[in-house]
Design an enzyme around this catalytic site. Sequence first.
Site, PDB file in Angstrom:
ATOM      1  N   GLN A  17       0.779  -1.240   0.000  1.00 45.78           N
ATOM      2  CA  GLN A  17       0.000   0.000   0.000  1.00 45.78           C
ATOM      3  C   GLN A  17       0.817   1.301   0.000  1.00 45.78           C
ATOM      4  OE1 GLN A  17      -3.519   2.271   2.537  1.00 45.78           O
ATOM      5  NE2 GLN A  17      -3.233   0.127   2.910  1.00 45.78           N
ATOM      6  N   GLU A 140       1.541  -1.589   8.242  1.00 44.01           N
ATOM      7  CA  GLU A 140       0.721  -0.501   8.795  1.00 44.01           C
ATOM      8  C   GLU A 140       0.702  -0.393  10.334  1.00 44.01           C
ATOM      9  OE1 GLU A 140      -1.476   1.934   7.255  1.00 44.01           O
ATOM     10  OE2 GLU A 140      -1.502   2.538   9.330  1.00 44.01           O
ATOM     11  N   ASP A 169       0.659   3.456   6.097  1.00 45.50           N
ATOM     12  CA  ASP A 169       0.819   3.117   4.673  1.00 45.50           C
ATOM     13  C   ASP A 169       0.542   4.309   3.750  1.00 45.50           C
ATOM     14  OD1 ASP A 169       1.624   0.547   5.109  1.00 45.50           O
ATOM     15  OD2 ASP A 169      -0.346  -0.337   4.847  1.00 45.50           O
ATOM     16  N   GLY A 248      -7.478  19.495  20.332  1.00 45.66           N
ATOM     17  CA  GLY A 248      -6.976  20.845  20.534  1.00 45.66           C
ATOM     18  C   GLY A 248      -7.633  21.476  21.743  1.00 45.66           C
ATOM     19  N   GLY A 249      -7.921  22.733  21.661  1.00 41.85           N
ATOM     20  CA  GLY A 249      -8.536  23.421  22.787  1.00 41.85           C
ATOM     21  C   GLY A 249     -10.057  23.359  22.771  1.00 41.85           C
TER      22      GLY A 249
HETATM   23  N1  COA Z   1      11.899  -9.640  -9.593  1.00 44.05           N
HETATM   24  C1  COA Z   1      12.676 -10.367  -8.778  1.00 44.05           C
HETATM   25  N2  COA Z   1      12.710 -10.195  -7.452  1.00 44.05           N
HETATM   26  C2  COA Z   1      11.886  -9.271  -6.935  1.00 44.05           C
HETATM   27  C3  COA Z   1      11.037  -8.491  -7.730  1.00 44.05           C
HETATM   28  C4  COA Z   1      11.076  -8.712  -9.116  1.00 44.05           C
HETATM   29  N3  COA Z   1      10.307  -8.000  -9.959  1.00 44.05           N
HETATM   30  N4  COA Z   1      10.338  -7.660  -6.930  1.00 44.05           N
HETATM   31  C5  COA Z   1      10.736  -7.912  -5.684  1.00 44.05           C
HETATM   32  N5  COA Z   1      11.671  -8.890  -5.665  1.00 44.05           N
HETATM   33  C6  COA Z   1      12.359  -9.459  -4.515  1.00 44.05           C
HETATM   34  C7  COA Z   1      13.171  -8.451  -3.747  1.00 44.05           C
HETATM   35  O1  COA Z   1      14.376  -8.205  -4.422  1.00 44.05           O
HETATM   36  C8  COA Z   1      13.354  -9.182  -2.418  1.00 44.05           C
HETATM   37  O2  COA Z   1      14.384 -10.123  -2.559  1.00 44.05           O
HETATM   38  P1  COA Z   1      15.482 -10.452  -1.413  1.00 44.05           P
HETATM   39  O3  COA Z   1      14.858 -10.198  -0.112  1.00 44.05           O
HETATM   40  O4  COA Z   1      15.790 -11.903  -1.680  1.00 44.05           O
HETATM   41  O5  COA Z   1      16.633  -9.578  -1.646  1.00 44.05           O
HETATM   42  C9  COA Z   1      12.078  -9.989  -2.296  1.00 44.05           C
HETATM   43  O6  COA Z   1      11.411  -9.889  -3.554  1.00 44.05           O
HETATM   44  C10 COA Z   1      11.130  -9.614  -1.188  1.00 44.05           C
HETATM   45  O7  COA Z   1      11.029  -8.254  -1.005  1.00 44.05           O
HETATM   46  P2  COA Z   1      10.423  -7.634   0.342  1.00 44.05           P
HETATM   47  O8  COA Z   1      10.097  -6.225   0.043  1.00 44.05           O
HETATM   48  O9  COA Z   1      11.354  -7.809   1.499  1.00 44.05           O
HETATM   49  O10 COA Z   1       9.062  -8.460   0.548  1.00 44.05           O
HETATM   50  P3  COA Z   1       8.352  -9.087   1.826  1.00 44.05           P
HETATM   51  O11 COA Z   1       7.063  -9.603   1.324  1.00 44.05           O
HETATM   52  O12 COA Z   1       9.216 -10.038   2.563  1.00 44.05           O
HETATM   53  O13 COA Z   1       8.078  -7.837   2.796  1.00 44.05           O
HETATM   54  C11 COA Z   1       7.206  -5.701   3.428  1.00 44.05           C
HETATM   55  C12 COA Z   1       7.008  -6.968   2.603  1.00 44.05           C
HETATM   56  C13 COA Z   1       6.114  -4.721   3.040  1.00 44.05           C
HETATM   57  C14 COA Z   1       7.129  -6.045   4.911  1.00 44.05           C
HETATM   58  C15 COA Z   1       8.597  -5.104   3.090  1.00 44.05           C
HETATM   59  O14 COA Z   1       8.659  -4.904   1.711  1.00 44.05           O
HETATM   60  C16 COA Z   1       8.878  -3.802   3.804  1.00 44.05           C
HETATM   61  O15 COA Z   1       9.178  -3.754   4.996  1.00 44.05           O
HETATM   62  N6  COA Z   1       8.846  -2.690   3.035  1.00 44.05           N
HETATM   63  C17 COA Z   1       9.200  -1.380   3.533  1.00 44.05           C
HETATM   64  C18 COA Z   1       8.119  -0.805   4.385  1.00 44.05           C
HETATM   65  C19 COA Z   1       6.792  -0.803   3.685  1.00 44.05           C
HETATM   66  O16 COA Z   1       6.609  -0.211   2.662  1.00 44.05           O
HETATM   67  N7  COA Z   1       5.820  -1.440   4.329  1.00 44.05           N
HETATM   68  C20 COA Z   1       4.418  -1.249   4.060  1.00 44.05           C
HETATM   69  C21 COA Z   1       3.904  -1.821   2.909  1.00 44.05           C
HETATM   70  S1  COA Z   1       2.229  -1.267   2.763  1.00 44.05           S
END
Ligand code: COA
Length: 416
Positions: A17, A140, A169, A248-249
Amino acid sequence: MTKPLEGIKIIDFTHVQAGPACTQLLAWFGADVVKVERPGSGDVTRTQLRDIPDVDALYFTMLNSNKKSLTLDTKKPEGKEVLTKLIKESDVLVENFGPGALDRMGFSWDTIRELNPKMIVASVKGFSDGHHYDDLKVYENVAQCAGGAASTTGFWDGPPTVSAAALGDSNTGMHLAIGILTALMGRQKTGKGQRVAVSMQDSVLNLCRVKLRDQQRLDRLGYLEEYPQYPHGEFSDVVPRGGNAGGGGQPGWVLKCKGWETDPNAYIYFTIQGHAWAPICRALGKPEWIEDPHYATPQARQPHIFDIFNTIEQWLADKTKFEAVDILRKFDIPCSPVLSMKEIANDPSLRASGTITEVAHKERGTYLTVGSPIKFSDLKPEVTASPLLGEHTDEVLASLGYSNEDIARLREAQAV
Ligand code: COA
């Protein structure tokens, strides 16, 4: 009409998001947003909480309108080759991967700016760089807890509470959009791109500014006069949860209206604005309160503010929330019905302004979404459907100069 961001090319490497909310906003205003998604699966929200089998979920469609979708496996050499070309031709790359993911993919900030010194790289992370939690993945509610919102939301006799509003988010996405637009303005002056980073914790805290105000007042005074705990309850050394008190107030509370026994939203929010005291008394049929020293000033009212709210509830008992607001608005009293999502979805004013809008989608038919909350005199942001997974892969690759044979090669390598 030319849209203000027309010509700005954005690589949308976002998911879930926070990032998608940012790039969707920029797409509404005319930017050319190409969402880069993993072949075969794409953004995880395409399949989350589906209401129609095999059709992109509303979670995805409501956050990815007006974009193109390019599938690309950026961990394969062929995918990296395409991403490299895209970076050379684009203005902004937006990402919200977990910490370090872009670096691990081989696209660090240093690499990207070498490829394109004008590039703006915009990131959302849970915590800011260098923070002792900067290795954490964050969603979130984690951000609402880390940013001070949860500890100050809810009732004093209940646990910390998260808000339904996406403070972690979408709010972070909006902060990032401001950062990107600022960097674009800066680039017009310097010719150089830059990194823009926004953390979810910081963005939540930015909206909890008044709670940090209250912590400092509490440290100095030992009490907070506008909180329900004052003057009869106890204060500790931390800002308490204030229920539905005004921040607020201006004291305020959620008050029952006719039908509250069966309708969970038969309430209004009523604000006792200091200078509106006389109109409030007249609206309630209590003109004697206007000059009464027990009622005439905010300080005099606070010790028995809940008795006053009780009296207002008695006045509300035979009025629906809409009838009550129609009376109170004539007295210039700041108030609102507590609107359910169903009422909001059908609200004619929100429909007319485009804030609630219907979008036609190739596979799901028509669905409702929230359109641009920002209104302009010379731009009417139009919301178009979110893309199917990989819908624009061939189009984007062709625009990068790939021939049909090249595209076949990329498909063979399963890079797109
Ligand atoms: N092709 C190949 N690999 C891809 C890709 C693509 N098109 N798009 C993503 N990936 C890979 C990434 O390189 C990553 O690989 P690695 O960890 O092996 O290096 C992997 O996919 C996973 O990415 P990640 O973002 O860590 O996903 P997740 O599902 O484990 O975590 C979140 C999700 C949201 C928790 C995490 O992305 C995060 O903390 N983001 C920052 C904060 C954020 O925006 N959170 C709110 C989201 S609403």
